[in-house]
Motif scaffolding. Structure first.
Motif, short mmCIF file in Angstrom:
data_model
loop_
_atom_site.label_atom_id
_atom_site.label_comp_id
_atom_site.label_asym_id
_atom_site.label_seq_id
_atom_site.Cartn_x
_atom_site.Cartn_y
_atom_site.Cartn_z
N ASP A 222 5.85 -37.93 40.09
CA ASP A 222 4.78 -38.03 39.10
C ASP A 222 4.04 -39.36 39.28
OD1 ASP A 222 3.41 -38.67 36.56
OD2 ASP A 222 4.40 -36.86 35.81
N MET A 223 2.77 -39.29 39.66
CA MET A 223 2.01 -40.50 39.92
C MET A 223 1.82 -41.34 38.66
SD MET A 223 0.58 -42.48 42.08
CE MET A 223 0.22 -41.59 43.60
N ALA A 224 1.60 -40.69 37.52
CA ALA A 224 1.41 -41.43 36.28
C ALA A 224 2.65 -42.24 35.94
CB ALA A 224 1.07 -40.47 35.14
N LEU A 225 3.84 -41.64 36.12
CA LEU A 225 5.09 -42.36 35.86
C LEU A 225 5.30 -43.48 36.86
CD1 LEU A 225 7.51 -39.40 35.00
CD2 LEU A 225 6.34 -40.95 33.42
N ALA A 226 4.92 -43.24 38.11
CA ALA A 226 5.06 -44.26 39.14
C ALA A 226 4.21 -45.49 38.80
CB ALA A 226 4.66 -43.69 40.50
#
Length: 241
Positions: free
Chosen positions: A9-13
């Protein structure tokens, strides 16, 4: 399984690197419930199991009553376990653990381990690793990047966030997760086929456990007298108070 193939998940990263935000036990440790002692413990597990190790018990101690109700020798937890896993669950054994299946866990782990060694997944790892190298980071696979000792602190660091975002971007660019998922799914289907009979037994036992548990919950739902019965209470510790 959460993050079975690593961070995706890019947002979490971008928000927290490889950390888990509000779910991370390093920054939000779970509060452990109070451990029952004395009579509460005896009600829960039975007089014998509640006694300190190597402590002989007089014959009279094997009998315990609370609020005029006799506590079973196995305690309330033992009775509940026996009902879920014993005679009331076809194919069950009183020594089993409710909700547990070693076979299912073993197959789950096996498919993952075998898939990681598959030539197609190894090739996808190399492609992903090359992508990461282009971004300035050297890792052999997605497991090693998450295990980087620099990313194990209580909070994420700017470097961790940069590496995590590159990781997710490279996964998308190389279709690593798509390849890995497809390969492991094929292994899982093969394992299911080879263990179909045994898994059917596991499902039958699990459904029987759920049926017994549902019946018990339904029988005692909204019954105020139930909480005073240590032999049947859903919360045996309260019965000792």
């Amino acid at each position: 399984m959460d993050r079975r193939y690593g961070l995706t998940d890019m947002a979490l990263a971008k928000a927290d690197g490889y950390h888990l935000g509000a779910r991370d036990p390093r920054t939000h440790p779970a509060k452990m419930p109070a451990i029952p002692t004395g009579t509460e413990l005896k009600v829960l597990v039975g007089p014998e199991r509640a006694a300190p190790a190597h402590t002989p018990l007089p014959p009279s101690s094997a009998e315990l009553s609370v609020h005029g109700k006799r506590v079973p020798s196995l305690g309330c937890a033992g009775v509940a376990n026996s009902e879920l896993m014993g005679a009331k669950s076809p194919g069950g054994s009183a020594g089993d653990v409710p909700g547990n299946s070693d076979l299912v866990q073993d197959l789950n782990g096996k498919s993952f381990r075998v898939s990681m060694k598959d030539a197609r997944v190894r090739a996808a790892f190399r492609t992903w690793s090359a992508c990461m190298s282009e971004a300035g980071y050297r890792y052999a696979d997605t497991m090693t990047v998450m295990a980087d000792h620099r990313f194990q602190g209580k909070t994420s660091t700017p470097l961790e966030v940069r590496v995590a975002t590159a990781d997710v971007a490279c996964k998308k660019r190389t279709n690593l997760v798509g390849v890995w998922f497809g390969v492991e799914t094929a292994y899982q289907k093969d394992l299911i086929r080879k263990n179909e009979s045994a898994l059917a037994g596991v499902l039958k036992s699990k459904n029987a456990q759920l049926s017994v548990a549902a019946a018990a919950n339904s029988a005692h739902s909204g019954n105020p007298a139930h909480s005073a019965d240590p032999a049947r209470s859903a919360d045996p510790a309260r019965a000792a108070r």
